[in-house]
Write an enzyme that holds these catalytic residues in place. Structure first.
Site, mmCIF file in Angstrom:
data_model
loop_
_atom_site.group_PDB
_atom_site.id
_atom_site.type_symbol
_atom_site.label_atom_id
_atom_site.label_comp_id
_atom_site.label_asym_id
_atom_site.label_seq_id
_atom_site.Cartn_x
_atom_site.Cartn_y
_atom_site.Cartn_z
ATOM 1 N N HIS A 186 0.856 -1.184 0.000
ATOM 2 C CA HIS A 186 0.000 0.000 0.000
ATOM 3 C C HIS A 186 0.889 1.230 0.000
ATOM 4 O O HIS A 186 1.932 1.248 0.654
ATOM 5 C CB HIS A 186 -0.883 -0.004 1.257
ATOM 6 N N ASP A 197 -15.204 2.487 5.741
ATOM 7 C CA ASP A 197 -14.106 3.398 5.417
ATOM 8 C C ASP A 197 -14.526 4.387 4.337
ATOM 9 O O ASP A 197 -14.189 5.561 4.408
ATOM 10 C CB ASP A 197 -12.857 2.619 4.976
ATOM 11 N N ARG A 234 -14.473 12.645 6.461
ATOM 12 C CA ARG A 234 -13.187 13.217 6.904
ATOM 13 C C ARG A 234 -12.665 14.226 5.892
ATOM 14 O O ARG A 234 -12.135 15.268 6.248
ATOM 15 C CB ARG A 234 -12.153 12.095 7.096
ATOM 16 N N SER A 281 -7.924 3.106 8.830
ATOM 17 C CA SER A 281 -8.467 3.098 7.472
ATOM 18 C C SER A 281 -7.622 2.173 6.571
ATOM 19 O O SER A 281 -8.145 1.283 5.889
ATOM 20 C CB SER A 281 -8.477 4.535 6.943
ATOM 21 N N LYS A 313 -8.477 -2.056 5.365
ATOM 22 C CA LYS A 313 -8.614 -2.454 3.959
ATOM 23 C C LYS A 313 -7.618 -3.551 3.592
ATOM 24 O O LYS A 313 -7.939 -4.480 2.853
ATOM 25 C CB LYS A 313 -8.425 -1.230 3.054
HETATM 26 N N1 URA Z 1 -5.239 6.380 2.639
HETATM 27 C C1 URA Z 1 -6.255 5.647 3.142
HETATM 28 O O1 URA Z 1 -6.591 4.602 2.599
HETATM 29 N N2 URA Z 1 -6.887 6.087 4.239
HETATM 30 C C2 URA Z 1 -6.567 7.230 4.870
HETATM 31 O O2 URA Z 1 -7.178 7.571 5.864
HETATM 32 C C3 URA Z 1 -5.513 7.989 4.329
HETATM 33 C C4 URA Z 1 -4.859 7.536 3.213
#
Ligand code: URA
Length: 408
Positions: A81, A160, A167, A182, A186
């Site tokens: 990621h 999310d 947010r 978050s 995922k």
């Molecule tokens: N990337 C994400 O997936 N979530 C966040 O809160 C910030 C960056």
């Protein structure tokens, strides 16, 4: 009562699992309005969260949707990621490298957010490339060739999506506990055994300081330990665009050049090699030195590039049809000197305005436009030298040279 929960966080006390479950799931079920959720998010931003609250919130996020199970696929599944950056095409390079080295990668990627491009948009610049594989198709492909890069089809972590959107408009994106839950929710929901996270720091990134990046790194490693996932992190610069291109087709072509070994010896290639080495080491359970040797060999002997071709073919893409706009203009140096800075954020904004990303939700991306950096930070230039090439279709927006470059 929801008000009591918000008040408890406002005065800096830790919430229980039940309290967070009530307010977060209440929000997802439309029982808690935006304004109450916004108040809680702001209280979290200001007062932070305990480790236990973060583990609990991550669980509430994970359990809000599907959890993928790739345990039928033999071997350790590794995922990567990036917290997002300008010109970040690392996924296109490292996934084929890891697969060529014998690792196994199922990568669910996303679309662009703000000024940063998304891997799925980049892959869609390859005519025909399918980013909507079903779970069955993913399984079949990964069994056959060891790699998949596709969009998210299952309903992973819907909480999310809802919370991130709120947010985004309440100035609560930058909370480190919220970012950590978050991202980690995922990654865990998408079935990875081991995860590498590239935390970008700088003006073109969400995280602006090294200290915050370190905090985020420690937190994600802790969440990983709690959920029995090995997590490694890399903190990398995002004050300067990554690599030489920004824009969808241009970035795919640059990734191909790296995979073929045509493009080498720059910081983008170094980052790809570092990320891929970690992934190969985690996937095959081998020391970093051995993994690094395999990674470099896969570039030298073109096996990584062939894996990329295999993946594109399996997902119905046609690399021979990839297009770059034939309208170009140049940014030239007004002075002689050495390039000290190339501002990532300003190039991100420029690429968005050229049409490489979406300014409004209904905009259509133009895959053929973007920017190529002809000179990089540290290069010496003469007056009149071409610093960058702009590939455009519509009118080119006004460019303020001094905002983008520092040459001295
Ligand atoms: N990337 C994400 O997936 N979530 C966040 O809160 C910030 C960056």
């Amino acid at each position: 009562m929801i008000l009591d929960i918000i008040n408890k966080k406002r005065i800096g006390k830790a919430l229980t699992y039940q309290e967070m479950d009530e307010i977060f799931n209440g929000y997802l079920e439309d029982k808690v309005p935006d304004y109450q959720m916004s108040a809680l998010l702001m209280a979290i931003c200001i007062n932070g969260m305990t480790d236990q609250e973060i583990f609990d919130l991550t669980r509430i996020f994970i359990e809000s949707g599907d959890v993928l199970d790739f345990s039928d696929i033999p071997g350790i599944k590794v995922d990567k990621h990036s917290t997002g950056g300008i010109g970040d095409k690392t996924t296109l390079v490292i996934v084929p490298i890891v697969a060529a080295c014998g690792g196994c990668v199922v990568k669910m990627s996303g679309r662009g957010l703000g000024y940063t491009g998304g891997t799925i948009d980049k892959l869609e610049s390859i005519p025909g490339y399918r980013v909507d594989l079903s779970d069955d198709e993913i399984l079949r492909q990964v069994h056959k060739i060891g790699l998949v890069v596709t969009g998210q089809t299952s309903d992973l972590v819907p909480m999310d999506k809802a919370i991130y959107a709120l947010r985004d408009v309440t100035s609560t994106v930058s909370s480190i506990p919220l970012i950590a839950s978050s991202i980690m929710s995922k990654k865990i929901a998408s079935g990875a055994d081991k995860i590498i996270i590239d935390i970008k720091v700088g003006n073109g990134a969400l995280i602006q300081t090294k200290a915050d990046a370190k905090k985020l790194s420690e937190l994600m490693i802790k969440i990983g330990e709690f959920y029995d996932r090995e997590v490694r992190t890399i903190i990398s610069d995002m004050n300067t665009p990554l690599g030489k291109t920004i824009g969808n087709s241009l970035e795919v072509l640059e990734a191909i050049d790296v995979l073929r070994g045509v493009e080498k010896n720059n910081s983008f290639v170094d980052l790809c090699v570092e990320l891929a080495t970690n992934m190969v080491s985690m996937s095959l359970g081998i020391p970093m030195k051995e993994a690094n040797k395999k990674v470099l060999e896969s570039i030298q002997n073109q096996s990584a590039y062939h894996k990329f071709e295999e993946m594109v073919k399996a997902q119905k893409g046609d690399l021979s049809k990839i297009k770059v706009s034939n309208h170009t203009m140049f940014i030239k140096s007004p002075v002689k000197g050495t390039i000290e800075k190339i501002n990532a954020l300003e190039f991100g904004k420029l690429s968005l305005r050229l049409g490489a990303g979406k300014e409004n939700i209904d905009d259509k991306i133009d895959y053929t436009v973007g920017i190529k950096l002809n000179k990089l930070v540290g290069d010496k230039v003469k007056k009149g030298d071409i610093l960058a090439t702009i590939y455009y279709k519509k009118k080119v927006p006004e460019i303020s040279f001094d905002n983008i470059y520092k040459i001295s």
